[in-house]
Design a protein around this motif. Structure first.
Motif, short mmCIF file in Angstrom:
data_model
loop_
_atom_site.label_atom_id
_atom_site.label_comp_id
_atom_site.label_asym_id
_atom_site.label_seq_id
_atom_site.Cartn_x
_atom_site.Cartn_y
_atom_site.Cartn_z
N ALA A 87 0.82 -1.21 0.00
CA ALA A 87 0.00 0.00 0.00
C ALA A 87 0.85 1.26 0.00
O ALA A 87 0.41 2.32 -0.48
CB ALA A 87 -0.93 0.00 1.22
N GLY A 178 -2.37 2.22 -9.43
CA GLY A 178 -3.51 1.88 -8.58
C GLY A 178 -4.12 0.55 -8.91
O GLY A 178 -4.50 -0.22 -8.02
N SER A 179 -4.22 0.24 -10.21
CA SER A 179 -4.81 -1.05 -10.60
C SER A 179 -3.89 -2.20 -10.18
O SER A 179 -4.37 -3.26 -9.76
CB SER A 179 -5.03 -1.08 -12.11
OG SER A 179 -3.81 -0.89 -12.82
N LEU A 181 -1.85 -2.20 -7.59
CA LEU A 181 -1.98 -2.34 -6.15
C LEU A 181 -3.28 -3.06 -5.80
O LEU A 181 -3.29 -3.97 -4.95
CB LEU A 181 -1.95 -0.96 -5.48
CG LEU A 181 -2.25 -0.93 -3.98
CD1 LEU A 181 -1.26 -1.79 -3.20
CD2 LEU A 181 -2.23 0.51 -3.47
N ALA A 182 -4.36 -2.68 -6.46
CA ALA A 182 -5.65 -3.31 -6.18
C ALA A 182 -5.59 -4.81 -6.47
O ALA A 182 -6.08 -5.63 -5.67
CB ALA A 182 -6.75 -2.65 -7.01
N LEU A 183 -5.00 -5.17 -7.60
CA LEU A 183 -4.89 -6.60 -7.95
C LEU A 183 -4.01 -7.34 -6.94
O LEU A 183 -4.33 -8.47 -6.55
CB LEU A 183 -4.33 -6.75 -9.36
CG LEU A 183 -4.17 -8.19 -9.88
CD1 LEU A 183 -5.49 -8.94 -9.81
CD2 LEU A 183 -3.63 -8.19 -11.31
N LEU A 185 -3.55 -6.63 -3.76
CA LEU A 185 -4.31 -6.79 -2.51
C LEU A 185 -5.39 -7.86 -2.65
O LEU A 185 -5.64 -8.63 -1.72
CB LEU A 185 -4.92 -5.46 -2.09
CG LEU A 185 -3.92 -4.35 -1.73
CD1 LEU A 185 -4.65 -3.06 -1.38
CD2 LEU A 185 -3.02 -4.78 -0.57
N VAL A 186 -6.02 -7.93 -3.83
CA VAL A 186 -7.03 -8.96 -4.07
C VAL A 186 -6.39 -10.34 -4.05
O VAL A 186 -6.92 -11.29 -3.46
CB VAL A 186 -7.74 -8.71 -5.42
CG1 VAL A 186 -8.58 -9.93 -5.82
CG2 VAL A 186 -8.64 -7.49 -5.32
#
Length: 374
Positions: A87, A178-179, A181-183, A185-186
């Protein structure tokens, strides 16, 4: 009677005070003679060693616990730390290109095979890269024997690294922005859900000790990224120590594409106190030493009653830890932890291959006579 009790207690307080002062003095000395940045990196390494040893946070042990007892708590703590670092690291990498770099590496046959072998070897000696440093710092005889062979293996693995990568590898693949990071974390959450689904009853929570350790490790890893300009790593520093020893003994490393590369060749002639990975490695050893000294007042650990084949296995496993981690572009720290947290897809491949190797390593221990060591 009261005086007889008070004397040892006051002596212990004095000894612990001296332990703290000694750690601070080493950091101050490095900052004075090498520079403030390097003193900070040694302090970060000390922090890693203190947390890893003091709070019993590691990588090999938790993987073993999941394999043998279906206890995922330690791995969940690792995933928590990786998520926190991700993050922060993803935005830093995006906003400071060229100043801060990630642990990016290509995915290839040698990389995956190296991760598998490393996973097996770390279960034989019950220590990954950071774990071997911590165990050696706290006086563990098995780790003390494995560590120099780890360094030699890392040096030799790097020496012929180009030959191995030429066997075939994909371009470096990274998740960014951002994408990305989101992936990330998922995916971390998905692994956590899978572990919880496989967990034995009563193990589906992270103990508060490990939560605190994960937060501390994440904070230190972020500090390492900011101060060093690169993620936390272990393997390079160990290989550099062996390479320096080889040069001191008269070896010519010009035949190695790795060690003759400008940056690596320059480090061979510089002090280890200006190499960021060496400093954090030294800090980990010293931090574990300080904790062990704080706890018991000394490092006297009994020599494990192991058969000869177990000691031979320790030497071989130590060498393989170094050699295989160099082919895999890192260990649990440099590839798994730092790779995933800075967006490198090789970190995910490393995780899968390394865990598969750990399953094999856990099964090998009884055959090698290693179960005499808990």
């Amino acid at each position: 009677m009261a005086d007889a009790v008070a004397v040892p207690a006051s002596g212990q307080v004095a000894q612990r005070g001296l332990t703290i002062l000694a750690g601070l003095a080493v950091v101050f000395a490095v900052a004075l003679f090498a520079g403030a940045r390097y003193g900070l990196l040694l302090a970060v390494g000390l922090g890693f060693g203190i947390v890893l040893e003091g709070l019993r946070f590691g990588f090999a042990g938790p993987w073993r616990a999941m394999i043998l007892r279906r206890d995922p708590s330690g791995i969940l703590a690792q995933l928590l730390a990786i998520a926190i670092v991700s993050a922060v690291a993803f935005p830093l990498l995006a906003s400071h290109p060229g100043e801060i770099t990630g642990a990016a590496a290509p995915i290839g046959w040698a990389m995956a095979g190296g991760a598998f072998v490393f996973g097996a070897a770390m279960q034989v000696v019950l220590g990954c890269g950071s774990g071997t440093l911590v165990n050696a710092g706290s006086g563990n005889p098995v780790a003390l024997l494995a560590l120099p062979f780890f360094a030699i293996g890392s040096f030799l693995g790097a020496y012929g690294l180009v030959w191995w990568t030429d066997l075939g590898a994909l371009p470096i693949l990274t998740l960014t922005g951002g994408s990305g990071l989101a992936l990330t974390l998922v995916l971390l959450a998905g692994v956590a859900v899978l572990l919880l689904a496989l967990a034995a009853p009563g193990t589906r929570r992270i103990p508060s000790r490990l939560v605190f350790a994960a937060l501390a490790i994440a904070a230190l890893a972020i500090a390492n990224l900011v101060v060093a300009g690169q993620p936390w790593g272990v393997v390079y520093g160990l290989g550099l120590w062996a390479a320096k020893a080889a040069v001191a003994l008269g070896a010519d490393l010009s035949g190695s594409a790795f060690w003759s590369a400008p940056g690596n060749a320059a480090r061979l002639g510089q002090s280890v106190l200006t190499d960021v990975t060496s400093l954090t490695n030294i800090g980990i050893i010293l931090g574990a030493f300080l904790v062990a000294t704080w706890r018991s007042g000394g490092l006297a650990q009994p020599l494990p009653r192991l058969p000869a084949r177990a000691w031979v296995a320790t030497i071989v496993a130590g060498f393989l830890l170094g050699y295989s981690s160099r082919l895999a572009f890192g260990c649990n720290v440099g590839a798994f932890f730092s790779g995933i947290s800075t967006g490198s897809l090789h970190g995910w491949v490393w995780f899968v291959a390394g865990f598969a190797g750990s399953v094999v390593g856990v099964r090998l221990r009884p055959l090698l006579g290693m179960e005499g060591r808990a």
